[in-house]
Motif scaffolding. Structure first.
Motif, short mmCIF file in Angstrom:
data_model
loop_
_atom_site.label_atom_id
_atom_site.label_comp_id
_atom_site.label_asym_id
_atom_site.label_seq_id
_atom_site.Cartn_x
_atom_site.Cartn_y
_atom_site.Cartn_z
N GLY A 1 6.39 -1.40 2.19
CA GLY A 1 7.12 -2.60 1.79
C GLY A 1 8.33 -2.91 2.65
O GLY A 1 8.92 -3.98 2.51
N THR A 2 8.71 -2.01 3.55
CA THR A 2 9.84 -2.26 4.43
C THR A 2 9.40 -3.19 5.56
O THR A 2 8.39 -2.95 6.21
N VAL A 3 10.16 -4.24 5.77
CA VAL A 3 9.85 -5.18 6.85
C VAL A 3 10.48 -4.67 8.13
O VAL A 3 11.69 -4.43 8.19
N ILE A 4 9.67 -4.51 9.16
CA ILE A 4 10.15 -4.02 10.45
C ILE A 4 9.93 -5.11 11.50
O ILE A 4 8.79 -5.46 11.80
N ASN A 5 11.01 -5.64 12.01
CA ASN A 5 10.95 -6.62 13.09
C ASN A 5 11.63 -6.12 14.35
O ASN A 5 11.28 -6.52 15.44
N ARG A 6 12.63 -5.26 14.16
CA ARG A 6 13.43 -4.77 15.29
C ARG A 6 13.74 -3.29 15.07
O ARG A 6 13.54 -2.75 13.99
N GLY A 7 14.28 -2.68 16.11
CA GLY A 7 14.65 -1.28 16.02
C GLY A 7 15.67 -1.01 14.94
O GLY A 7 15.63 0.01 14.27
N ARG A 8 16.57 -1.93 14.74
CA ARG A 8 17.61 -1.75 13.71
C ARG A 8 17.00 -1.65 12.32
O ARG A 8 17.53 -0.98 11.45
N ASP A 9 15.87 -2.33 12.10
CA ASP A 9 15.20 -2.25 10.80
C ASP A 9 14.72 -0.82 10.53
O ASP A 9 14.78 -0.34 9.40
N ILE A 10 14.24 -0.16 11.56
CA ILE A 10 13.80 1.23 11.43
C ILE A 10 15.01 2.14 11.22
O ILE A 10 14.99 3.02 10.35
N LEU A 11 16.06 1.91 12.00
CA LEU A 11 17.25 2.77 11.90
C LEU A 11 17.97 2.61 10.56
O LEU A 11 18.58 3.56 10.08
N HIS A 12 17.89 1.42 9.97
CA HIS A 12 18.56 1.18 8.68
C HIS A 12 17.71 1.58 7.48
O HIS A 12 18.17 1.49 6.35
N ALA A 13 16.47 2.00 7.72
CA ALA A 13 15.58 2.34 6.60
C ALA A 13 14.94 3.71 6.82
O ALA A 13 13.72 3.82 6.92
N PRO A 14 15.75 4.75 6.91
CA PRO A 14 15.15 6.08 7.13
C PRO A 14 14.23 6.43 5.95
O PRO A 14 14.48 6.05 4.82
N PHE A 15 13.18 7.15 6.27
CA PHE A 15 12.18 7.49 5.25
C PHE A 15 11.75 8.93 5.48
O PHE A 15 11.37 9.30 6.59
N ALA A 16 11.83 9.72 4.44
CA ALA A 16 11.41 11.12 4.50
C ALA A 16 10.32 11.32 3.45
O ALA A 16 10.60 11.70 2.32
N PRO A 17 9.09 11.08 3.82
CA PRO A 17 8.00 11.17 2.84
C PRO A 17 7.73 12.61 2.43
O PRO A 17 7.94 13.54 3.20
N ASN A 18 7.23 12.76 1.21
CA ASN A 18 6.87 14.11 0.75
C ASN A 18 5.43 14.42 1.18
O ASN A 18 4.71 13.57 1.69
N GLU A 19 5.03 15.64 0.96
CA GLU A 19 3.70 16.11 1.39
C GLU A 19 2.56 15.31 0.73
O GLU A 19 1.56 15.03 1.37
N ASP A 20 2.75 14.95 -0.54
CA ASP A 20 1.71 14.17 -1.23
C ASP A 20 1.50 12.82 -0.56
O ASP A 20 0.37 12.39 -0.35
N TRP A 21 2.61 12.14 -0.23
CA TRP A 21 2.51 10.84 0.42
C TRP A 21 1.82 10.99 1.78
O TRP A 21 0.95 10.19 2.13
N LEU A 22 2.22 12.00 2.55
CA LEU A 22 1.60 12.23 3.86
C LEU A 22 0.10 12.48 3.72
O LEU A 22 -0.70 11.97 4.51
#
Length: 155
Positions: free
Chosen positions: A105-126
């Motif tokens: 659901g995170t909208v990524i258009n630029r590098g800043r979008d990635i840098l502002h939305a860090p994500f650390a998924p758990n093992e189940d999600w992976l």
């Protein structure tokens, strides 16, 4: 030689629109955006191709029907262009595999979008996303960038 006024006028308008779009693109480049950095790197073709080849190597031999998680650690916003380059090239190099960089659901258009939305998924999600490789780019305190790749077994 006979010219059709309508075709000549259409050609002139098309040329003017193309010129204005190119001029607008050139004048509106921000210093840290993807485009000017890519243009600078294109001037140093050997450097660009070497960098792209290094990114491509991270995605060799991904097992069929499995995907990748890409993350960036400790990157300041000033390195947005590098994050964009790595992210976009990763998607290209890994195809047809998916490359995940952020929460659903995170909208990524630029590098800043990635840098502002860090994500650390758990093992189940992976496991649900069939992620068998994790690629991490980390910027060290001295500005050097380290890359690590970790293969993981799906449960």
């Amino acid at each position: 030689m006979h010219f059709d006024r309508k075709n000549v006028a259409s050609g002139i308008v098309t040329a003017a629109v193309c010129f204005c779009l190119a001029l607008n693109f050139y004048l509106n480049l921000t210093p840290n955006s993807f485009a000017p950095n890519l243009l600078r790197q294109l001037q140093d073709r050997d450097g660009l191709f070497r960098e792209l080849a290094n990114i491509d190597r991270l995605y060799y031999e991904i097992p069929p029907d499995q995907n990748v998680f890409l993350s960036f650690e400790d990157f300041p916003l000033e390195n947005e262009a590098f994050v964009e380059l790595v992210c976009y090239r990763s998607h290209y190099a890994a195809y047809p595999h998916k490359v995940f960089t952020s929460a659903p659901g995170t909208v990524i258009n630029r590098g800043r979008d990635i840098l502002h939305a860090p994500f650390a998924p758990n093992e189940d999600w992976l496991d649900q996303q069939r992620v068998s490789r994790i690629v991490t780019f980390a910027q060290k305190a001295d500005g050097q960038i380290a890359v690590s790749e970790t293969d993981r077994h799906l449960r």
